[in-house]
Scaffold this active site. Structure first.
Site, PDB file in Angstrom:
ATOM      1  N   CYS A  61       0.824  -1.206   0.000  1.00  0.00           N
ATOM      2  CA  CYS A  61       0.000   0.000   0.000  1.00  0.00           C
ATOM      3  C   CYS A  61       0.862   1.262   0.000  1.00  0.00           C
ATOM      4  O   CYS A  61       0.400   2.329  -0.412  1.00  0.00           O
ATOM      5  CB  CYS A  61      -0.898   0.030   1.237  1.00  0.00           C
ATOM      6  SG  CYS A  61      -1.873  -1.449   1.505  1.00  0.00           S
TER       7      CYS A  61
ATOM      8  N   ASP B 104      -3.386  16.433  -2.339  1.00  0.00           N
ATOM      9  CA  ASP B 104      -2.978  17.822  -2.538  1.00  0.00           C
ATOM     10  C   ASP B 104      -1.896  18.210  -1.526  1.00  0.00           C
ATOM     11  O   ASP B 104      -1.563  17.446  -0.614  1.00  0.00           O
ATOM     12  CB  ASP B 104      -4.174  18.772  -2.461  1.00  0.00           C
ATOM     13  CG  ASP B 104      -4.918  18.688  -1.135  1.00  0.00           C
ATOM     14  OD1 ASP B 104      -4.278  18.401  -0.106  1.00  0.00           O
ATOM     15  OD2 ASP B 104      -6.142  18.913  -1.119  1.00  0.00           O
TER      16      ASP B 104
ATOM     17  N   HIS C  28       0.082  13.851  -7.036  1.00  0.00           N
ATOM     18  CA  HIS C  28      -0.703  15.074  -6.891  1.00  0.00           C
ATOM     19  C   HIS C  28      -2.105  14.949  -7.482  1.00  0.00           C
ATOM     20  O   HIS C  28      -2.964  15.809  -7.243  1.00  0.00           O
ATOM     21  CB  HIS C  28       0.025  16.245  -7.547  1.00  0.00           C
ATOM     22  CG  HIS C  28      -0.308  17.572  -6.945  1.00  0.00           C
ATOM     23  ND1 HIS C  28      -1.007  17.716  -5.769  1.00  0.00           N
ATOM     24  CD2 HIS C  28      -0.044  18.834  -7.365  1.00  0.00           C
ATOM     25  CE1 HIS C  28      -1.165  18.985  -5.488  1.00  0.00           C
ATOM     26  NE2 HIS C  28      -0.598  19.703  -6.442  1.00  0.00           N
TER      27      HIS C  28
END
Length: 554
Positions: free
Chosen positions: A471, A531, A527
């Site tokens: 992950c 953010d 991105h």
């Protein structure tokens, strides 16, 4: 014959550069065929012939600068008025004869067309089915058989599925027909060009001309059949794999416009038109061929995932400057290189830098190692184990970091488990084994598991399942050195943490400076999913957890 001048028309600029001359003196060209190619500030464009004829002289060369109205070339144009007779000299009888002859000529082809349409025959042909270009050397596994002998298939239907190191791909039917036999089964290994079976397809053929057919007619038909054969061969060659061309590219402005819209490099397209001219159909076949190839290419492809071409490096002969030695890359480097390249180009990376005060953590770790040394169980706690636990806790608090972007880019897949990969430096290259369920394991259990999996990595004994299901990834360079770096995200993960070498620094406590052991953190994240504010929150959380490990219990 009359001689006409071809001048540069209005191309939307004051001055343009000639980048290619497509014809030479003596060439016969048709109307709208390119004479030269010029480059403006916005695009390149062809300057076509206004009429068909023969090139008399060329007035420009590659590199020349031209303005509107400048002479490009002169051409010989056939004067159609020379063959016309004055109306007063023309008699009625010859006109009637001409009409009768034209009518007779129009009727004859119709009769021939009817005879041909009635006499077209079909036949069955059995041909081999071969594995197309896989985009890589070596053998690949057959993982699925989609058809069996006797099945009717359409052109491009998937027959078998192959698994390469980069992707899975289907081997399509080369034509519509019936599968005669398949010579492979699931688990077999094949390579480019391997015959995997046979297909029976129906083809149309023309019968031989009748004995009473006149010799000129037979000759014309033979030439037509020969031309058709050339066109079929050229078409099949284009469909199989477009032949790369070098040198000049001959294409009309409309074809160049289509190529620009789809990002096609015309130098890689094989032209099937007159004088190897590239047609619209050639561009379509090239795009179809490229789309049928595996999505991931070798590391030499600098354009993977991009809609434009990157400038290529020019080859350099380094031996001119001194002694050199060429060393082949390891297998791990060859496999990981294209993935890293793809991830760096395809993911918008942002790297957030921070540091954590691990002074208390380090004191606690050393004290625990002294106790463990007395047990003689071989366990030794490393700083990385605490980083694993801190990251697991941070992933619980910030679930968008424990996610992946869906293949269509329209949704985020949140994971309810926490598996963390750790980059391990080995003699053969970097490998990334995965520790499962880090949030459910204690410090000692993780220390033992990390030790065992690191030994397996260095000995080259890792299995496929040992490197799947991560992950999040941690890349620690603390044992080597450095103050910060920008780690590359390991897709389909959305973030990776880099740990650099910890260093004693003076920190202000409100009254005085105190020496504190500071650990540099480098967090790279996708991105598209995360953010900047969330990136800063994640590193702040990590810093707090590592500064006070008691928070891991909450």
């Amino acid at each position: 014959m009359s001689i006409e001048e071809i001048k540069l028309p209005d191309v939307g600029g004051e001055e343009v550069e000639v980048i290619e001359v497509c014809v030479k003196s003596g060439d016969s060209i048709e109307e709208e065929e390119a004479i030269i190619v010029v480059e403006t500030e916005k695009a390149s464009m062809d300057i076509p012939a206004n009429f068909g004829g023969t090139i008399e002289s060329i007035s420009v060369k590659a590199g020349d600068k031209l303005s509107e109205g400048d002479l490009v070339c002169t051409m010989k144009k056939e004067d159609s008025t020379q063959d016309e007779q004055p109306k007063e000299d023309t008699k009625e009888e010859p006109k009637e004869e001409v009409k009768q002859e034209e009518t007779q000529k129009e009727e004859e082809p119709k009769e021939e067309e009817q005879e041909e349409s009635q006499s077209v025959e079909t036949s069955s042909v059995v041909e081999d089915i071969v594995v197309p270009d896989l985009g890589e050397d070596g053998e690949v596994d057959v993982i699925e058989i989609s058809v069996s002998a006797g099945d009717e298939v359409e052109e491009e239907d998937g027959l078998i599925t192959l698994e390469t190191e980069k992707a899975t791909m289907d081997v399509p039917a080369p034509a519509k027909g019936k599968i005669v036999e398949l010579t492979v089964k699931a688990g077999d290994k094949v390579s480019t060009g391997t015959v995997i079976g046979k297909i029976e397809k129906t083809v149309a053929s023309k019968p031989a001309t009748k004995k009473e057919t006149k010799e000129p007619t037979a000759k014309v038909e033979a030439e037509e059949v020969k031309e058709e054969s050339k066109e079929q061969n050229s078409s099949s060659q284009t469909q199989a794999e477009p032949v790369k061309t070098t040198g000049k590219v001959y294409a009309s402005p409309s074809v160049r416009r289509i190529a620009r819209e789809f990002g096609v490099d015309l130098s890689k397209v094989s032209g099937t038109g007159r004088k190897n001219r590239i047609l619209k159909e050639d561009v379509r076949l090239f795009i179809k061929s490229e789309l049928s190839k595996p999505s991931s290419q070798s590391s030499g492809n600098a354009n993977s995932g991009l809609g434009f071409d990157l400038p290529k490096l020019k080859p350099v002969d380094f031996s001119k400057f001194g002694e050199i030695e060429t060393v082949e890359m390891t297998r791990i480097q060859k496999i990981s290189g294209p993935s890293l390249h793809r991830n760096w180009l395809g993911i918008p990376h942002i790297t957030q830098f921070d540091e954590a005060d691990i002074s208390e953590l380090e004191e606690f770790r050393k004290a625990q190692n002294e106790l463990l040394a007395k047990k003689e169980n071989g366990i030794k706690i490393s700083p990385l184990v605490f980083a694993l636990k801190a990251v697991a806790k941070a992933l619980e608090l910030h679930p968008n970091f424990n996610s992946s972007l869906s293949p269509d880019g329209q949704s985020i897949i949140l994971k309810k488990y926490i598996n963390i990969a750790v980059a391990v430096d080995t003699p053969n290259g970097l490998v990334v084994p995965v520790l499962k369920d880090v949030d459910k394991k204690g410090i000692e259990e993780l220390s033992l598991e990390l030790k065992e999996i690191s030994i397996k990595a260095r000995d080259g004994k890792l299995k496929a399942q040992d490197m799947q299901g991560a992950c999040f990834t941690i890349s620690s360079l603390g044992g080597i050195g450095g103050t910060a770096f920008t780690p590359i995200i390991n897709a389909p993960e959305v973030a990776i943490l880099g740990l650099s070498k910890s260093e004693m620094k003076p920190k202000w406590d409100g009254e005085k400076f105190e020496p504190r052991l500071m650990l540099p953190l480098s967090l790279s994240y996708d991105h598209r999913v995360i953010d900047g504010a969330d990136g800063a929150r994640f590193t702040t959380t990590l810093s707090k957890l590592l500064s006070d490990i008691r928070l891991l219990l909450l």
